[in-house]
Design a protein around this motif. Structure first.
Motif, mmCIF file in Angstrom:
data_model
loop_
_atom_site.group_PDB
_atom_site.id
_atom_site.type_symbol
_atom_site.label_atom_id
_atom_site.label_comp_id
_atom_site.label_asym_id
_atom_site.label_seq_id
_atom_site.Cartn_x
_atom_site.Cartn_y
_atom_site.Cartn_z
ATOM 1 N N UNK A 152 8.521 10.206 4.546
ATOM 2 C CA UNK A 152 8.870 9.006 5.307
ATOM 3 C C UNK A 152 9.792 8.145 4.452
ATOM 4 N N UNK A 153 10.827 7.591 5.069
ATOM 5 C CA UNK A 153 11.704 6.716 4.287
ATOM 6 C C UNK A 153 11.077 5.321 4.189
ATOM 7 N N UNK A 154 11.707 4.479 3.411
ATOM 8 C CA UNK A 154 11.138 3.172 3.102
ATOM 9 C C UNK A 154 10.998 2.292 4.343
ATOM 10 N N UNK A 155 12.020 2.274 5.187
ATOM 11 C CA UNK A 155 11.972 1.424 6.367
ATOM 12 C C UNK A 155 10.843 1.845 7.311
ATOM 13 N N UNK A 156 10.659 3.163 7.456
ATOM 14 C CA UNK A 156 9.585 3.647 8.325
ATOM 15 C C UNK A 156 8.220 3.272 7.761
ATOM 16 N N UNK A 157 8.076 3.335 6.426
ATOM 17 C CA UNK A 157 6.808 2.960 5.806
ATOM 18 C C UNK A 157 6.517 1.484 6.010
ATOM 19 N N UNK A 158 7.525 0.640 5.817
ATOM 20 C CA UNK A 158 7.328 -0.795 5.970
ATOM 21 C C UNK A 158 7.011 -1.162 7.416
ATOM 22 N N UNK A 159 7.487 -0.347 8.356
ATOM 23 C CA UNK A 159 7.270 -0.644 9.767
ATOM 24 C C UNK A 159 5.900 -0.187 10.259
ATOM 25 N N UNK B 152 6.173 -3.217 -6.227
ATOM 26 C CA UNK B 152 6.801 -4.151 -5.295
ATOM 27 C C UNK B 152 7.951 -3.442 -4.597
ATOM 28 N N UNK B 153 7.839 -3.280 -3.285
ATOM 29 C CA UNK B 153 8.832 -2.526 -2.520
ATOM 30 C C UNK B 153 10.083 -3.382 -2.334
ATOM 31 N N UNK B 154 11.220 -2.801 -2.650
ATOM 32 C CA UNK B 154 12.503 -3.507 -2.565
ATOM 33 C C UNK B 154 12.774 -3.954 -1.130
ATOM 34 N N UNK B 155 13.319 -5.171 -1.014
ATOM 35 C CA UNK B 155 13.718 -5.683 0.291
ATOM 36 C C UNK B 155 12.571 -6.069 1.195
ATOM 37 N N UNK B 156 11.396 -6.296 0.632
ATOM 38 C CA UNK B 156 10.244 -6.668 1.455
ATOM 39 C C UNK B 156 9.317 -7.543 0.631
ATOM 40 N N UNK B 157 8.297 -8.039 1.302
ATOM 41 C CA UNK B 157 7.256 -8.797 0.615
ATOM 42 C C UNK B 157 5.999 -7.961 0.456
ATOM 43 N N UNK B 158 6.128 -6.656 0.594
ATOM 44 C CA UNK B 158 4.982 -5.767 0.470
ATOM 45 C C UNK B 158 4.877 -5.201 -0.940
ATOM 46 N N UNK B 159 3.638 -5.083 -1.387
ATOM 47 C CA UNK B 159 3.319 -4.413 -2.648
ATOM 48 C C UNK B 159 2.267 -3.364 -2.348
ATOM 49 N N UNK B 160 2.448 -2.169 -2.888
ATOM 50 C CA UNK B 160 1.499 -1.084 -2.664
ATOM 51 C C UNK B 160 0.972 -0.616 -4.010
ATOM 52 N N UNK B 161 -0.310 -0.300 -4.070
ATOM 53 C CA UNK B 161 -0.897 0.194 -5.308
ATOM 54 C C UNK B 161 -0.594 1.685 -5.435
ATOM 55 N N UNK B 162 -0.039 2.079 -6.564
ATOM 56 C CA UNK B 162 0.341 3.471 -6.796
ATOM 57 C C UNK B 162 -0.625 4.094 -7.794
ATOM 58 N N UNK C 202 2.309 -0.354 11.097
ATOM 59 C CA UNK C 202 1.261 -1.373 11.193
ATOM 60 C C UNK C 202 -0.009 -0.886 10.515
ATOM 61 N N UNK C 203 -0.326 0.382 10.763
ATOM 62 C CA UNK C 203 -1.495 0.999 10.145
ATOM 63 C C UNK C 203 -1.038 2.278 9.451
ATOM 64 N N UNK C 204 -0.842 2.178 8.136
ATOM 65 C CA UNK C 204 -0.364 3.347 7.404
ATOM 66 C C UNK C 204 -1.401 4.470 7.392
ATOM 67 N N UNK C 205 -2.646 4.160 7.788
ATOM 68 C CA UNK C 205 -3.661 5.212 7.830
ATOM 69 C C UNK C 205 -3.301 6.289 8.849
ATOM 70 N N UNK C 206 -2.429 5.952 9.810
ATOM 71 C CA UNK C 206 -1.992 6.959 10.775
ATOM 72 C C UNK C 206 -1.088 8.000 10.141
ATOM 73 N N UNK C 207 -0.562 7.706 8.955
ATOM 74 C CA UNK C 207 0.326 8.639 8.256
ATOM 75 C C UNK C 207 -0.294 9.128 6.957
ATOM 76 N N UNK C 208 -1.633 9.114 6.886
ATOM 77 C CA UNK C 208 -2.302 9.541 5.658
ATOM 78 C C UNK C 208 -1.876 10.945 5.253
ATOM 79 N N UNK C 209 -1.714 11.137 3.932
ATOM 80 C CA UNK C 209 -1.389 12.410 3.283
ATOM 81 C C UNK C 209 0.081 12.813 3.466
ATOM 82 N N UNK C 210 0.851 12.010 4.170
ATOM 83 C CA UNK C 210 2.258 12.353 4.365
ATOM 84 C C UNK C 210 3.085 11.844 3.187
ATOM 85 N N UNK C 211 4.102 12.606 2.747
ATOM 86 C CA UNK C 211 4.959 12.135 1.653
ATOM 87 C C UNK C 211 5.751 10.895 2.067
ATOM 88 N N UNK C 212 6.061 10.075 1.095
ATOM 89 C CA UNK C 212 6.867 8.878 1.329
ATOM 90 C C UNK C 212 7.713 8.633 0.083
#
Length: 243
Positions: free
Chosen positions: A40-47, A91-101, A49-59
């Motif tokens: 998944x590209x960055x824009x799709x990830x940021x969009x 901290x994801x570029x171009x957004x106010x989202x931060x994800x734990x890696x 609402x529930x990333x759990x629907x894409x669990x285990x998918x590469x990003x």
């Protein structure tokens, strides 16, 4: 009647265990299929609402490591060797989202537990590829304060933790951290970290083992019924005729 009821119960339980194994095999196949999808590209990830629907998918994400907030989860193993899972907010570029890696695993120092192995954290904008995964799993934690109890002074200040609750970590750091998912970094060993992540333990073998036990018990019931209802009386009758 007792034999029939016991046989029906044991066969039913054995079939139920086989159905549970089939469900988990289907879940494993779904996980494997998700892993093989294009990232998944960055824009799709940021969009999402529930990333759990894409669990285990590469990003694939681009942003900054927030190295001062790195956490080391203790008592994690890789290839049977105890060590730490190294977690760093991103901290994801171009957004106010931060994800734990979940960046990888590093072996612990067996002589000095608090002495952490060096981990290279690149500065500036970097690109990270990984899989969307649930938050880090929790291990049994002895002596944990009851829910709602006041925090102890200095609690959560150490980079070495037994477990990490993302809601509490978000409040502790003040970061706009996503708490529904984390990112499990993929790829070969680098930056002082190994990434041979263990596969999810779905327990398929356990269900096959239980099914074998139930069907084995059903076989024993049939054997005992035939023995005591037919073979044993037949042998007694033969002995009586001979005597």
């Amino acid at each position: 009647m007792a034999a029939v009821l016991t046989l029906a119960a044991t066969v039913s339980l054995g079939r139920w265990q086989l159905s549970r194994a089939a469900q988990k095999e289907a879940l494993q196949a779904e996980i494997d299929a998700q892993k093989n999808l294009p990232p998944i590209d960055q824009q799709a990830f940021l969009a999402l609402d529930k990333a759990t629907s894409a669990l285990h998918r590469p990003v694939r994400l681009r942003g900054l490591w927030l190295a001062p907030h790195t956490v080391y989860l203790d008592n994690r193993q890789m290839h049977g060797v105890p060590g730490f899972y190294v977690l760093t907010p991103f901290a994801v570029e171009g957004s106010e989202q931060t994800v734990l890696v979940q960046r990888g695993w590093v072996q612990r120092n067996f002589n000095e537990r608090a002495q952490l192995a060096p981990v290279d954290t690149p500065a500036g904008l970097v690109e990270v590829t990984g899989r969307i995964e649930p938050p880090p799993s929790h291990l049994l934690e002895l002596g944990k304060a009851a829910p709602g109890a006041p925090a102890q002074p200095g609690a959560g200040s150490s980079p070495i933790r037994q477990n990490l609750d993302l809601e509490a970590f978000r409040a502790e750091t003040g970061l706009p951290l996503r708490t529904d998912v984390s990112l499990q970094q993929a790829g070969p060993a680098s930056e002082g970290l190994q990434r041979d992540w263990p596969a999810p333990a779905l327990g398929v073998e356990k269900h096959y083992g239980y099914a074998f036990q139930w069907f084995g018990l059903a076989t024993l019931v049939v054997f005992l019924y035939v023995w005591f209802q037919f073979i044993a009386p037949y042998r007694r009758a033969r002995r009586l005729r001979r005597s």
